[in-house]
Design a protein around this motif. Structure first.
Motif, PDB file in Angstrom:
ATOM      1  N   ARG A  95      -5.632   1.192   3.521  1.00 27.21           N
ATOM      2  CA  ARG A  95      -4.434   1.721   4.158  1.00 27.21           C
ATOM      3  C   ARG A  95      -3.478   2.297   3.128  1.00 27.21           C
ATOM      4  NH1 ARG A  95      -1.068  -2.113   8.076  1.00 27.21           N
ATOM      5  NH2 ARG A  95       0.906  -1.291   7.389  1.00 27.21           N
ATOM      6  N   VAL A  96      -2.737   3.321   3.530  1.00 26.79           N
ATOM      7  CA  VAL A  96      -1.706   3.954   2.711  1.00 26.79           C
ATOM      8  C   VAL A  96      -0.364   3.631   3.356  1.00 26.79           C
ATOM      9  CG1 VAL A  96      -0.793   6.145   1.870  1.00 26.79           C
ATOM     10  CG2 VAL A  96      -3.278   5.811   2.051  1.00 26.79           C
ATOM     11  N   ASN A  97       0.544   3.030   2.596  1.00 24.61           N
ATOM     12  CA  ASN A  97       1.846   2.614   3.135  1.00 24.61           C
ATOM     13  C   ASN A  97       2.991   3.309   2.411  1.00 24.61           C
ATOM     14  OD1 ASN A  97       0.788   0.416   4.839  1.00 24.61           O
ATOM     15  ND2 ASN A  97       0.274  -0.516   2.879  1.00 24.61           N
ATOM     16  N   LEU A  98       3.923   3.837   3.177  1.00 28.42           N
ATOM     17  CA  LEU A  98       5.203   4.309   2.640  1.00 28.42           C
ATOM     18  C   LEU A  98       6.248   4.013   3.697  1.00 28.42           C
ATOM     19  CD1 LEU A  98       6.877   5.655   0.437  1.00 28.42           C
ATOM     20  CD2 LEU A  98       6.412   7.858   1.518  1.00 28.42           C
ATOM     21  N   ARG A  99       6.839   2.837   3.562  1.00 28.39           N
ATOM     22  CA  ARG A  99       7.854   2.411   4.524  1.00 28.39           C
ATOM     23  C   ARG A  99       9.227   2.889   4.068  1.00 28.39           C
ATOM     24  NH1 ARG A  99       3.971  -1.745   4.254  1.00 28.39           N
ATOM     25  NH2 ARG A  99       4.933  -2.454   2.343  1.00 28.39           N
ATOM     26  N   ASN A 100      10.142   2.977   5.006  1.00 18.94           N
ATOM     27  CA  ASN A 100      11.508   3.369   4.693  1.00 18.94           C
ATOM     28  C   ASN A 100      12.079   2.445   3.614  1.00 18.94           C
ATOM     29  OD1 ASN A 100      13.791   4.905   4.955  1.00 18.94           O
ATOM     30  ND2 ASN A 100      14.556   3.821   6.746  1.00 18.94           N
ATOM     31  N   ASP A 108      -3.252  -0.558   0.317  1.00 18.19           N
ATOM     32  CA  ASP A 108      -3.892  -1.831   0.627  1.00 18.19           C
ATOM     33  C   ASP A 108      -5.371  -1.669   0.292  1.00 18.19           C
ATOM     34  OD1 ASP A 108      -1.512  -2.893   1.530  1.00 18.19           O
ATOM     35  OD2 ASP A 108      -1.957  -2.530   3.646  1.00 18.19           O
ATOM     36  N   LEU A 109      -5.896  -2.586  -0.529  1.00 17.64           N
ATOM     37  CA  LEU A 109      -7.270  -2.473  -1.005  1.00 17.64           C
ATOM     38  C   LEU A 109      -8.185  -3.492  -0.352  1.00 17.64           C
ATOM     39  CD1 LEU A 109      -6.514  -1.913  -4.803  1.00 17.64           C
ATOM     40  CD2 LEU A 109      -6.722  -0.209  -2.971  1.00 17.64           C
ATOM     41  N   SER A 110      -9.468  -3.207  -0.359  1.00 23.29           N
ATOM     42  CA  SER A 110     -10.466  -4.054   0.298  1.00 23.29           C
ATOM     43  C   SER A 110     -10.601  -5.429  -0.346  1.00 23.29           C
ATOM     44  CB  SER A 110     -11.827  -3.359   0.309  1.00 23.29           C
ATOM     45  OG  SER A 110     -12.255  -3.081  -1.011  1.00 23.29           O
ATOM     46  N   ASP A 111     -10.131  -5.596  -1.578  1.00 19.73           N
ATOM     47  CA  ASP A 111     -10.208  -6.909  -2.227  1.00 19.73           C
ATOM     48  C   ASP A 111      -9.016  -7.794  -1.887  1.00 19.73           C
ATOM     49  OD1 ASP A 111      -8.135  -5.857  -3.743  1.00 19.73           O
ATOM     50  OD2 ASP A 111      -9.189  -5.979  -5.659  1.00 19.73           O
ATOM     51  N   GLY A 112      -8.166  -7.339  -0.960  1.00 14.72           N
ATOM     52  CA  GLY A 112      -7.023  -8.134  -0.513  1.00 14.72           C
ATOM     53  C   GLY A 112      -5.748  -7.897  -1.311  1.00 14.72           C
ATOM     54  N   THR A 113      -5.800  -7.048  -2.319  1.00 13.62           N
ATOM     55  CA  THR A 113      -4.618  -6.751  -3.123  1.00 13.62           C
ATOM     56  C   THR A 113      -4.025  -5.419  -2.676  1.00 13.62           C
ATOM     57  OG1 THR A 113      -5.867  -5.571  -4.846  1.00 13.62           O
ATOM     58  CG2 THR A 113      -5.591  -7.968  -5.120  1.00 13.62           C
ATOM     59  N   SER A 114      -2.888  -5.109  -3.252  1.00 13.22           N
ATOM     60  CA  SER A 114      -2.312  -3.784  -3.030  1.00 13.22           C
ATOM     61  C   SER A 114      -2.042  -3.168  -4.397  1.00 13.22           C
ATOM     62  CB  SER A 114      -1.043  -3.858  -2.183  1.00 13.22           C
ATOM     63  OG  SER A 114      -0.041  -4.558  -2.849  1.00 13.22           O
ATOM     64  N   LEU A 115      -1.994  -1.855  -4.418  1.00  9.96           N
ATOM     65  CA  LEU A 115      -1.801  -1.109  -5.656  1.00  9.96           C
ATOM     66  C   LEU A 115      -0.689  -0.097  -5.448  1.00  9.96           C
ATOM     67  CD1 LEU A 115      -2.827  -0.266  -8.533  1.00  9.96           C
ATOM     68  CD2 LEU A 115      -4.357   1.341  -7.346  1.00  9.96           C
TER      69      LEU A 115
END
Length: 147
Positions: A95-100, A108-115
């Motif tokens: 997933r690609v996230n850009l919240r306000n 969001d990465l498949s190994d459970g982390t985010s980058l």
């Protein structure tokens, strides 16, 4: 994702262009000004060198701050942040996230982390960052559907 959204042609690179231009312009101008002042002042060679070194250090920091980018090609993404570079296969990005209020996109990465993907940041070009985040999200969704 809307059917009307045009996805960019691969390969594509996302970077905060306005921020990069401002940082590099300020860095070069500051380096030139400080170096000029160092040679106009009646100071010793060591002091002059310290002025130039400080100006170069300042320019180096601004170059480092202008480094972030996200590059996408047929096989995946390359995320370049300030001091790190990471290659990801499309399947690794969920997933690609850009919240306000976010300073930059996070993945969001498949190994459970985010980058953090600092190459897409709302800073001084919010509408461009939103368009880039949507384009990257669309690319991730398209390549996820292919897998």
């Amino acid at each position: 994702m809307s059917q009307h959204t045009e996805l960019p042609v691969l390969p594509v690179t996302f970077r905060p262009t306005r921020t990069r231009v401002v940082l590099l312009t300020v860095g070069v101008l500051a380096f030139a000004a400080i170096t000029t002042i160092a040679f106009l002042l009646d100071i010793s060679g060591g002091e002059r060198s310290s002025f130039v070194f400080t100006a170069a250090l300042f320019l180096g920091v601004l170059v480092l701050l202008s480094r972030p980018r996200v590059s996408a090609d047929e096989s995946g993404l390359t995320v370049v942040n300030l001091t790190t570079k990471r290659r990801l296969e499309w399947a690794e990005v969920l997933r690609v996230n850009l919240r306000n209020g976010d300073p930059w996109v996070s993945l969001d990465l498949s190994d459970g982390t985010s980058l953090a993907a600092m190459g897409i940041q709302p800073g001084i070009a919010k509408s461009q960052a939103i368009a880039d985040a949507r384009a990257l999200r669309g690319l991730v969704e398209r390549h996820s559907a292919e897998d």
